[in-house]
Design a protein around this motif. Structure first.
Motif, PDB file in Angstrom:
ATOM      1  N   LEU A  33     -49.003  81.566  50.342  1.00  0.00           N
ATOM      2  CA  LEU A  33     -48.488  80.885  49.156  1.00  0.00           C
ATOM      3  C   LEU A  33     -48.889  81.704  47.936  1.00  0.00           C
ATOM      4  CD1 LEU A  33     -49.342  77.087  49.671  1.00  0.00           C
ATOM      5  CD2 LEU A  33     -47.048  78.088  49.585  1.00  0.00           C
ATOM      6  N   ARG A  34     -48.100  81.586  46.885  1.00  0.00           N
ATOM      7  CA  ARG A  34     -48.475  82.176  45.603  1.00  0.00           C
ATOM      8  C   ARG A  34     -48.495  81.061  44.562  1.00  0.00           C
ATOM      9  NH1 ARG A  34     -45.685  87.455  43.059  1.00  0.00           N
ATOM     10  NH2 ARG A  34     -46.782  88.329  44.845  1.00  0.00           N
ATOM     11  N   GLY A  49     -53.457  70.678  38.246  1.00  0.00           N
ATOM     12  CA  GLY A  49     -53.673  71.133  39.608  1.00  0.00           C
ATOM     13  C   GLY A  49     -52.404  71.160  40.440  1.00  0.00           C
ATOM     14  N   THR A  50     -52.481  71.899  41.534  1.00  0.00           N
ATOM     15  CA  THR A  50     -51.371  71.947  42.490  1.00  0.00           C
ATOM     16  C   THR A  50     -51.949  71.826  43.901  1.00  0.00           C
ATOM     17  OG1 THR A  50     -49.390  73.186  43.161  1.00  0.00           O
ATOM     18  CG2 THR A  50     -51.339  74.497  42.603  1.00  0.00           C
ATOM     19  N   GLN A  51     -51.349  70.968  44.706  1.00  0.00           N
ATOM     20  CA  GLN A  51     -51.873  70.667  46.038  1.00  0.00           C
ATOM     21  C   GLN A  51     -51.455  71.739  47.040  1.00  0.00           C
ATOM     22  OE1 GLN A  51     -53.784  67.885  47.269  1.00  0.00           O
ATOM     23  NE2 GLN A  51     -53.842  69.146  49.111  1.00  0.00           N
ATOM     24  N   VAL A  52     -52.441  72.222  47.777  1.00  0.00           N
ATOM     25  CA  VAL A  52     -52.198  73.151  48.880  1.00  0.00           C
ATOM     26  C   VAL A  52     -52.674  72.474  50.159  1.00  0.00           C
ATOM     27  CG1 VAL A  52     -52.867  75.348  49.918  1.00  0.00           C
ATOM     28  CG2 VAL A  52     -52.410  75.209  47.453  1.00  0.00           C
ATOM     29  N   THR A  53     -51.783  72.387  51.122  1.00  0.00           N
ATOM     30  CA  THR A  53     -52.137  71.790  52.410  1.00  0.00           C
ATOM     31  C   THR A  53     -51.799  72.783  53.517  1.00  0.00           C
ATOM     32  OG1 THR A  53     -51.637  69.566  51.586  1.00  0.00           O
ATOM     33  CG2 THR A  53     -51.776  69.848  53.974  1.00  0.00           C
ATOM     34  N   VAL A  54     -52.833  73.126  54.278  1.00  0.00           N
ATOM     35  CA  VAL A  54     -52.658  74.071  55.382  1.00  0.00           C
ATOM     36  C   VAL A  54     -52.830  73.295  56.684  1.00  0.00           C
ATOM     37  CG1 VAL A  54     -53.392  76.252  56.400  1.00  0.00           C
ATOM     38  CG2 VAL A  54     -53.641  75.865  53.930  1.00  0.00           C
ATOM     39  N   SER A  60     -48.602  75.582  39.416  1.00  0.00           N
ATOM     40  CA  SER A  60     -47.476  75.298  40.302  1.00  0.00           C
ATOM     41  C   SER A  60     -47.545  76.218  41.516  1.00  0.00           C
ATOM     42  CB  SER A  60     -46.145  75.495  39.568  1.00  0.00           C
ATOM     43  OG  SER A  60     -46.000  76.834  39.152  1.00  0.00           O
ATOM     44  N   GLY A  61     -46.696  75.934  42.509  1.00  0.00           N
ATOM     45  CA  GLY A  61     -46.602  76.812  43.664  1.00  0.00           C
ATOM     46  C   GLY A  61     -47.264  76.300  44.922  1.00  0.00           C
ATOM     47  N   GLY A  62     -47.944  75.167  44.829  1.00  0.00           N
ATOM     48  CA  GLY A  62     -48.578  74.618  46.015  1.00  0.00           C
ATOM     49  C   GLY A  62     -47.559  74.060  46.991  1.00  0.00           C
ATOM     50  N   GLY A  63     -48.053  73.642  48.144  1.00  0.00           N
ATOM     51  CA  GLY A  63     -47.171  73.064  49.141  1.00  0.00           C
ATOM     52  C   GLY A  63     -47.839  72.978  50.486  1.00  0.00           C
ATOM     53  N   ASP A  97     -58.720  75.828  53.610  1.00  0.00           N
ATOM     54  CA  ASP A  97     -58.250  76.155  52.261  1.00  0.00           C
ATOM     55  C   ASP A  97     -57.508  74.982  51.626  1.00  0.00           C
ATOM     56  OD1 ASP A  97     -57.421  79.410  53.509  1.00  0.00           O
ATOM     57  OD2 ASP A  97     -59.162  78.871  52.283  1.00  0.00           O
ATOM     58  N   THR A  98     -57.302  73.945  52.384  1.00  0.00           N
ATOM     59  CA  THR A  98     -56.609  72.760  51.862  1.00  0.00           C
ATOM     60  C   THR A  98     -57.365  72.173  50.685  1.00  0.00           C
ATOM     61  OG1 THR A  98     -55.580  72.201  53.969  1.00  0.00           O
ATOM     62  CG2 THR A  98     -55.911  70.394  52.412  1.00  0.00           C
ATOM     63  N   GLY A  99     -56.634  71.845  49.622  1.00  0.00           N
ATOM     64  CA  GLY A  99     -57.262  71.241  48.455  1.00  0.00           C
ATOM     65  C   GLY A  99     -56.333  71.300  47.262  1.00  0.00           C
ATOM     66  N   VAL A 100     -56.843  70.830  46.147  1.00  0.00           N
ATOM     67  CA  VAL A 100     -56.115  70.922  44.887  1.00  0.00           C
ATOM     68  C   VAL A 100     -56.655  72.128  44.124  1.00  0.00           C
ATOM     69  CG1 VAL A 100     -55.493  69.771  42.741  1.00  0.00           C
ATOM     70  CG2 VAL A 100     -55.821  68.433  44.827  1.00  0.00           C
TER      71      VAL A 100
END
Length: 124
Positions: free
Chosen positions: A18-19, A117-122, A7-10, A93-96
């Motif tokens: 992000l953490r 997984g958690t999605q991170v979008t930069v 968890s914690g993506g966004g 760094d964008t990715g799951v």
């Protein structure tokens, strides 16, 4: 059966932070395991990001050159939780992001313990 929940993506702007968290299910001997973060970058395969050894081995960290100095892996064995603090984020760094048992990409894949997984979008 081991269950890991990330968890914690966004969505975050370049330069932001992000953490990520990864909580292990009860019954998993979390404190004894080497744990890693890996990521699936769009258009590429899985990429190992960072690993941390078990408590008895001193919780030593290893980090990929691409994120060294920006990302920090750490763990709270009392909470059965693995973290990834990500600073100075870049669009690449964008990715799951996944957590898994193991100290390398091959080991994490072989362990079969990756969570959903958690999605991170930069992006700006």
């Amino acid at each position: 059966q081991v269950q890991l929940v990330e968890s914690g993506g966004g969505l975050v702007q370049p330069g932001g932070s992000l953490r990520l968290s990864c909580t292990a299910s009860a019954g998993f001997t979390f404190s004894r395991e080497i744990m890693s973060w890996v990521r699936q970058v769009p258009g590429k395969g899985l990429e190992w990001v960072s690993s941390i050894t078990d408590l008895n081995s001193g919780s030593r960290r290893t980090t990929a050159d691409s994120v060294k100095g920006r990302f920090t892996i750490f763990r709270d064995n009392a909470k059965n939780t693995l973290y990834l603090q990500m600073n100075s984020l870049k669009p690449e760094d964008t990715g799951v992001y996944y957590c898994a048992k193991g100290e390398s990409l091959i080991a994490t894949m072989a362990s079969g313990t990756r969570g959903q997984g958690t999605q991170v979008t930069v992006s700006s």
